[in-house]
Design a protein around this motif. Structure first.
Motif, PDB file in Angstrom:
ATOM      1  N   ALA A   1       0.857  -1.182   0.000  1.00 53.59           N
ATOM      2  CA  ALA A   1       0.000   0.000   0.000  1.00 53.59           C
ATOM      3  C   ALA A   1       0.896   1.235   0.000  1.00 53.59           C
ATOM      4  O   ALA A   1       1.929   1.269   0.682  1.00 53.59           O
ATOM      5  CB  ALA A   1      -0.909   0.004   1.226  1.00 53.59           C
ATOM      6  N   VAL A   2       0.534   2.244  -0.783  1.00 54.55           N
ATOM      7  CA  VAL A   2       1.338   3.460  -0.927  1.00 54.55           C
ATOM      8  C   VAL A   2       0.619   4.594  -0.203  1.00 54.55           C
ATOM      9  O   VAL A   2      -0.585   4.802  -0.396  1.00 54.55           O
ATOM     10  CB  VAL A   2       1.550   3.818  -2.410  1.00 54.55           C
ATOM     11  CG1 VAL A   2       2.410   5.077  -2.529  1.00 54.55           C
ATOM     12  CG2 VAL A   2       2.205   2.654  -3.140  1.00 54.55           C
ATOM     13  N   VAL A   3       1.379   5.310   0.636  1.00 48.06           N
ATOM     14  CA  VAL A   3       0.804   6.424   1.394  1.00 48.06           C
ATOM     15  C   VAL A   3       1.297   7.741   0.798  1.00 48.06           C
ATOM     16  O   VAL A   3       2.273   7.779   0.034  1.00 48.06           O
ATOM     17  CB  VAL A   3       1.180   6.332   2.891  1.00 48.06           C
ATOM     18  CG1 VAL A   3       0.632   5.054   3.509  1.00 48.06           C
ATOM     19  CG2 VAL A   3       2.697   6.413   3.086  1.00 48.06           C
ATOM     20  N   GLN A   4       0.637   8.806   1.189  1.00 47.67           N
ATOM     21  CA  GLN A   4       1.030  10.145   0.743  1.00 47.67           C
ATOM     22  C   GLN A   4       2.082  10.697   1.693  1.00 47.67           C
ATOM     23  O   GLN A   4       1.915  10.683   2.914  1.00 47.67           O
ATOM     24  CB  GLN A   4      -0.198  11.063   0.713  1.00 47.67           C
ATOM     25  CG  GLN A   4       0.081  12.481   0.276  1.00 47.67           C
ATOM     26  CD  GLN A   4       0.290  12.606  -1.222  1.00 47.67           C
ATOM     27  OE1 GLN A   4       0.333  11.596  -1.945  1.00 47.67           O
ATOM     28  NE2 GLN A   4       0.419  13.829  -1.713  1.00 47.67           N
ATOM     29  N   GLY A   5       3.215  11.163   1.133  1.00 47.16           N
ATOM     30  CA  GLY A   5       4.285  11.757   1.935  1.00 47.16           C
ATOM     31  C   GLY A   5       5.503  10.858   2.035  1.00 47.16           C
ATOM     32  O   GLY A   5       5.399   9.625   1.933  1.00 47.16           O
ATOM     33  N   VAL A   6       6.663  11.518   2.228  1.00 52.85           N
ATOM     34  CA  VAL A   6       7.923  10.777   2.300  1.00 52.85           C
ATOM     35  C   VAL A   6       8.711  11.122   3.566  1.00 52.85           C
ATOM     36  O   VAL A   6       9.927  10.896   3.611  1.00 52.85           O
ATOM     37  CB  VAL A   6       8.787  11.057   1.048  1.00 52.85           C
ATOM     38  CG1 VAL A   6       8.160  10.448  -0.193  1.00 52.85           C
ATOM     39  CG2 VAL A   6       9.018  12.561   0.858  1.00 52.85           C
ATOM     40  N   THR A   7       8.059  11.652   4.569  1.00 56.43           N
ATOM     41  CA  THR A   7       8.747  11.892   5.830  1.00 56.43           C
ATOM     42  C   THR A   7       9.013  10.549   6.521  1.00 56.43           C
ATOM     43  O   THR A   7       8.372   9.543   6.202  1.00 56.43           O
ATOM     44  CB  THR A   7       7.903  12.790   6.746  1.00 56.43           C
ATOM     45  OG1 THR A   7       6.709  12.091   7.106  1.00 56.43           O
ATOM     46  CG2 THR A   7       7.550  14.101   6.053  1.00 56.43           C
ATOM     47  N   PRO A   8       9.952  10.515   7.481  1.00 52.15           N
ATOM     48  CA  PRO A   8      10.216   9.250   8.180  1.00 52.15           C
ATOM     49  C   PRO A   8       8.964   8.643   8.794  1.00 52.15           C
ATOM     50  O   PRO A   8       8.821   7.409   8.807  1.00 52.15           O
ATOM     51  CB  PRO A   8      11.247   9.645   9.242  1.00 52.15           C
ATOM     52  CG  PRO A   8      11.967  10.807   8.644  1.00 52.15           C
ATOM     53  CD  PRO A   8      10.926  11.563   7.865  1.00 52.15           C
ATOM     54  N   ALA A   9       8.060   9.470   9.303  1.00 51.22           N
ATOM     55  CA  ALA A   9       6.823   8.939   9.884  1.00 51.22           C
ATOM     56  C   ALA A   9       5.909   8.368   8.807  1.00 51.22           C
ATOM     57  O   ALA A   9       5.224   7.361   9.038  1.00 51.22           O
ATOM     58  CB  ALA A   9       6.103  10.034  10.667  1.00 51.22           C
ATOM     59  N   ASP A  10       5.907   8.981   7.610  1.00 50.62           N
ATOM     60  CA  ASP A  10       5.016   8.521   6.535  1.00 50.62           C
ATOM     61  C   ASP A  10       5.465   7.164   5.986  1.00 50.62           C
ATOM     62  O   ASP A  10       4.626   6.287   5.739  1.00 50.62           O
ATOM     63  CB  ASP A  10       4.980   9.556   5.405  1.00 50.62           C
ATOM     64  CG  ASP A  10       4.364  10.883   5.839  1.00 50.62           C
ATOM     65  OD1 ASP A  10       3.505  10.854   6.754  1.00 50.62           O
ATOM     66  OD2 ASP A  10       4.758  11.936   5.294  1.00 50.62           O
TER      67      ASP A  10
END
Length: 334
Positions: free
Chosen positions: A202-211
């Motif tokens: 599954a792909v989420v929105q955002g590339v921060t460490p938390a995302d």
């Protein structure tokens, strides 16, 4: 005068050698019993030897003349030699002017060498323990988190299916509208399937460490799936996510599924760049400022494994799309 036999008196020698036989018991009712002459039984009689005058006067003289009975001498027991390398320690304490000193004091007293050995041994044990902790932590980071990531991926995929079931579907030709509001960071937007790796995420929105802690993330400023431009994603180089991304070869399919459309991308190549090379996610990869004319896909991850001083980048072109209602694409089955 009748001649009668003269009786000689018994002297001491005759008495000493006289044998008195044992008479058999007589039956009282037999008045005519005849006393039979019999020989003495050696087992029931004893002969007393004649003693000489000297022996009679000193009975121990004869015993003194007898040679002593020889007794077998036991061979002396040899002391068992200690094994080679063993230290022989006396068992008795040693007496000194100050009192008694333990026999082990010579081996337990504190010296510079014993202190140095103790410090060295303690330091070695600490380093070994620290190394084991680091090794266990590294193993947990690489393999232990796989179960956690898989559990989160199952939850994200359930949320994605529920989200798709609640939103209206449009044809793939319409494409994402520019007026569509971009998803919030952390929201699930699509799923990516790589048949060569036999995995999906599954792909989420955002590339921060938390995302991207448990899933690949979509760079918010890049195109959406199927849109003209560069649909770019980032993922950790862990066994549960993009550990084997380097195994992709040109011609391998990468499929992205949205609520109503399957997008089939074909790998065109890969490159290794520094983390500062942000041009790889430009609308036209490696050509910042150029206007895009086709839909492409870019996936980035750390390189090499167990480190992050480089980035592995995989590029792919959109080759076709098909509605979800038509079933799974042939590339996914093959």
């Amino acid at each position: 005068m009748e001649n009668r036999p003269r009786h000689r008196a018994l002297d001491q020698d005759d008495i000493a050698t006289t044998v008195l036989p044992r008479l058999p018991e007589r039956d009282p009712g037999d008045a005519t019993a005849v006393i039979a002459k019999f020989a003495p039984d050696a087992s029931e009689t004893a002969y007393i030897p004649r003693l000489s005058d000297a022996s009679a006067a000193n009975p121990t003289a004869e015993a003194k003349k007898l040679p002593p009975t020889p007794t077998p001498e036991e061979p002396p027991v040899a002391a068992e030699a200690p094994p080679r390398g063993a230290i022989v320690v006396p068992l008795r304490p040693i007496r000194t002017e100050e009192g008694y000193r333990s026999v082990y004091s010579e081996y337990t007293r504190t010296t510079f060498g014993s202190v140095a050995r103790a410090i060295s041994r303690a330091t070695g044990e600490v380093l070994i323990t620290f190394g084991l902790i680091v090794l266990l932590f590294a193993g947990y980071e690489v393999w232990g988190k796989s179960a956690i990531v898989d559990a989160h991926q199952d939850e994200l995929n359930r949320r994605l299916e529920q989200q798709w079931a609640q939103q209206p579907t449009v044809g793939p030709s319409a494409g994402p509208s520019p007026a569509v509001v971009k998803p919030a960071n952390g929201a699930v937007i699509a799923s990516v399937h790589i048949p060569r790796l036999n995995k999906k995420w599954a792909v989420v929105q955002g590339v921060t460490p938390a995302d991207i802690r448990y899933a690949p993330g979509h760079y918010p400023d890049t195109a959406l799936p199927g849109q003209i431009g560069n649909f770019s994603m980032a993922g950790h180089r862990t066994p549960a996510i993009w550990w084997d991304l380097d195994q992709l070869k040109p011609g391998d399919p990468v499929l992205v599924k949205t609520a109503d459309t399957w997008y089939v991308y074909t790998v065109t190549g890969h490159e290794i760049v520094l983390p500062t090379a942000v041009q790889v996610v430009a609308p036209v990869p490696d050509k910042p400022g150029e206007v895009p004319t086709r839909a492409v896909l870019t996936m980035t991850t750390c390189n090499p494994k167990f480190n992050n001083y480089q980035r592995l980048v995989v590029h792919a072109d959109l080759t076709r799309s098909q509605p979800v209602a038509d079933g799974d694409p042939a590339e996914l089955k093959g």
